[in-house]
Design an enzyme around this catalytic site. Structure first.
Site, PDB file in Angstrom:
ATOM      1  N   GLU A 116       0.818  -1.221   0.000  1.00 25.97           N
ATOM      2  CA  GLU A 116       0.000   0.000   0.000  1.00 25.97           C
ATOM      3  C   GLU A 116       0.849   1.267   0.000  1.00 25.97           C
ATOM      4  O   GLU A 116       0.364   2.339   0.376  1.00 25.97           O
ATOM      5  CB  GLU A 116      -0.953   0.012   1.218  1.00 25.97           C
ATOM      6  CG  GLU A 116      -1.876  -1.177   1.337  1.00 25.97           C
ATOM      7  CD  GLU A 116      -2.957  -1.233   0.249  1.00 25.97           C
ATOM      8  OE1 GLU A 116      -2.938  -0.387  -0.668  1.00 25.97           O
ATOM      9  OE2 GLU A 116      -3.796  -2.147   0.320  1.00 25.97           O
ATOM     10  N   HIS A 139      -2.855   2.369   8.477  1.00 23.13           N
ATOM     11  CA  HIS A 139      -3.970   1.650   7.850  1.00 23.13           C
ATOM     12  C   HIS A 139      -4.238   0.355   8.598  1.00 23.13           C
ATOM     13  O   HIS A 139      -3.295  -0.330   9.027  1.00 23.13           O
ATOM     14  CB  HIS A 139      -3.625   1.339   6.384  1.00 23.13           C
ATOM     15  CG  HIS A 139      -4.518   0.317   5.742  1.00 23.13           C
ATOM     16  ND1 HIS A 139      -5.869   0.515   5.564  1.00 23.13           N
ATOM     17  CD2 HIS A 139      -4.254  -0.922   5.250  1.00 23.13           C
ATOM     18  CE1 HIS A 139      -6.390  -0.550   4.973  1.00 23.13           C
ATOM     19  NE2 HIS A 139      -5.440  -1.447   4.784  1.00 23.13           N
ATOM     20  N   HIS A 141      -7.758  -2.779   9.629  1.00 24.29           N
ATOM     21  CA  HIS A 141      -9.044  -3.383   9.262  1.00 24.29           C
ATOM     22  C   HIS A 141      -9.947  -3.553  10.500  1.00 24.29           C
ATOM     23  O   HIS A 141     -10.233  -4.690  10.885  1.00 24.29           O
ATOM     24  CB  HIS A 141      -8.811  -4.765   8.631  1.00 24.29           C
ATOM     25  CG  HIS A 141      -7.916  -4.789   7.434  1.00 24.29           C
ATOM     26  ND1 HIS A 141      -7.406  -5.966   6.911  1.00 24.29           N
ATOM     27  CD2 HIS A 141      -7.439  -3.805   6.638  1.00 24.29           C
ATOM     28  CE1 HIS A 141      -6.668  -5.698   5.845  1.00 24.29           C
ATOM     29  NE2 HIS A 141      -6.649  -4.387   5.677  1.00 24.29           N
ATOM     30  N   GLU A 169     -17.537  12.397  21.989  1.00 24.27           N
ATOM     31  CA  GLU A 169     -16.127  12.632  21.682  1.00 24.27           C
ATOM     32  C   GLU A 169     -15.825  12.594  20.178  1.00 24.27           C
ATOM     33  O   GLU A 169     -14.822  13.147  19.741  1.00 24.27           O
ATOM     34  CB  GLU A 169     -15.255  11.559  22.357  1.00 24.27           C
ATOM     35  CG  GLU A 169     -15.207  11.680  23.862  1.00 24.27           C
ATOM     36  CD  GLU A 169     -14.242  12.758  24.325  1.00 24.27           C
ATOM     37  OE1 GLU A 169     -13.121  12.800  23.811  1.00 24.27           O
ATOM     38  OE2 GLU A 169     -14.635  13.556  25.190  1.00 24.27           O
ATOM     39  N   HIS A 210     -13.087  -2.909   3.368  1.00 28.53           N
ATOM     40  CA  HIS A 210     -11.662  -3.198   3.509  1.00 28.53           C
ATOM     41  C   HIS A 210     -11.115  -2.683   4.836  1.00 28.53           C
ATOM     42  O   HIS A 210     -10.612  -3.469   5.637  1.00 28.53           O
ATOM     43  CB  HIS A 210     -10.880  -2.608   2.319  1.00 28.53           C
ATOM     44  CG  HIS A 210      -9.413  -2.912   2.366  1.00 28.53           C
ATOM     45  ND1 HIS A 210      -8.682  -3.296   1.269  1.00 28.53           N
ATOM     46  CD2 HIS A 210      -8.521  -2.881   3.389  1.00 28.53           C
ATOM     47  CE1 HIS A 210      -7.420  -3.504   1.607  1.00 28.53           C
ATOM     48  NE2 HIS A 210      -7.309  -3.253   2.899  1.00 28.53           N
TER      49      HIS A 210
HETATM   50  P1  13P Z   1       0.731  -5.435   3.155  1.00 34.06           P
HETATM   51  O1  13P Z   1       1.058  -6.727   3.853  1.00 34.06           O
HETATM   52  O2  13P Z   1       1.337  -5.365   1.776  1.00 34.06           O
HETATM   53  O3  13P Z   1       1.110  -4.238   4.011  1.00 34.06           O
HETATM   54  O4  13P Z   1      -0.836  -5.372   2.928  1.00 34.06           O
HETATM   55  C1  13P Z   1      -1.727  -5.458   4.017  1.00 34.06           C
HETATM   56  C2  13P Z   1      -3.004  -4.735   3.766  1.00 34.06           C
HETATM   57  O5  13P Z   1      -3.687  -4.393   4.692  1.00 34.06           O
HETATM   58  C3  13P Z   1      -3.413  -4.458   2.373  1.00 34.06           C
HETATM   59  O6  13P Z   1      -4.406  -3.481   2.332  1.00 34.06           O
HETATM   60 ZN    ZN Z   2      -5.624  -3.424   4.133  1.00 37.31          ZN
END
Ligand code: 13P
Ligand code: ZN
Length: 270
Positions: A116, A139, A141, A169, A210
């Site tokens: 990413e 980033h 999930h 908050e 995602h």
């Molecule tokens: P990477 O292992 O390449 O960092 O990817 C993980 C991910 O969350 C892809 O969106």
């Molecule tokens: Zn991801």
């Protein structure tokens, strides 16, 4: 040179990744972190002229040429970072053309930066234009934000307003709101450009089905943004299907904004 394994930026990165893993935001290799390192921060630990290898990025980031980054490795598990930072993380300098990473430390098993990287570097460029103190892109999930993208309208004004109304908050922590992208193929230049576009106006960008991106001046700031948005999403997923007896009103959000001097995203309150 000082021992890089004792560098505060490295220990803080490992601690942040561990917390994210423990919160269930980073299963397997999920998630990635990049930290822009200032020259004076890095100088005591590494010689910027000693390049181990060069890895092309596949895209141009001219505004970041010569800048150094600490970035999680692709395919690496957040849970393993504290045990082996050198295999799971890397530090590189972006070359003078802004299109290749000159590896200075890490990715010791022959690995590379996160898939990413486009979203990270393009978001760094976008945030630095509006906030010179900006340093971190994160980033992951998280369950509830992800779940919300299946059952909530993806209009970002509506999405932001729902989160703001889930706990007081939320508007205080992210008055700039949440950008929302429709589902897109991850790891591409296109999703990188689209994420950076959202980052011009808000420090949070949701990727439907995602995960989420956050930007901040520190790991704590970016982490706290996601933590708070995920809290709001968790409340939403608990109550969305139940009859509501009362809720936070726009008038009340305005009162909070006035009390704390918040710059609420224009047009987001009725
Ligand atoms: P990477 O292992 O390449 O960092 O990817 C993980 C991910 O969350 C892809 O969106
Ligand atoms: Zn991801």
């Amino acid at each position: 040179m000082k021992d890089i394994l004792t560098a505060p930026f490295l220990t803080e990165m490992a601690r942040t990744a561990t917390n994210m893993y423990r919160l269930g935001w980073d299963e397997r290799n999920a998630g990635n972190i990049s930290l822009l390192l200032d020259e004076e921060t890095l100088a005591p630990y590494l010689d910027r002229g000693h390049v181990l290898r060069e890895i092309p990025t596949g895209f141009q980031a001219p505004a970041l040429a010569g800048r150094c980054f600490l970035v999680t490795g692709t395919g690496k598990y957040f849970k393993n970072i504290p045990d082996d930072p050198e295999a799971n993380l890397g530090i590189f300098r972006l070359n003078d053309d802004g299109d290749a990473a000159q590896l200075l430390w890490g990715y010791s098993d022959g690995g590379s930066f996160t898939s990413e990287l486009p979203a990270h570097l393009m978001s760094h460029m976008a945030r630095l234009q509006v906030d010179p103190a900006h340093r971190v892109v994160l980033h992951c999930h998280p369950d509830n934000l992800l779940a919300m993208t299946f059952v909530h309208d993806l209009d970002e004004r509506a999405f932001t307003r729902t989160l703001w109304r889930m706990c007081t908050e939320c508007v205080m922590v992210f008055p700039d709101g949440v950008g929302v992208l429709p589902w897109m193929v991850c790891g591409t230049r296109e999703i990188g450009l689209a994420t950076a576009e959202k980052m011009r106006l808000s420090r949070l960008a949701v990727w439907a089905h995602h995960g989420i991106y956050a930007a901040g001046a520190s790991l704590d700031e970016a982490f706290g943004l996601i933590e708070t948005a995920e809290k709001g999403a968790g409340i939403y997923m608990k109550i969305a299907h139940l009859p509501w007896k009362q809720a936070i009103t726009d008038q009340q959000l305005r009162q909070v904004a006035a009390r704390f001097g918040l710059k609420v995203r224009p047009g987001y309150l009725d």
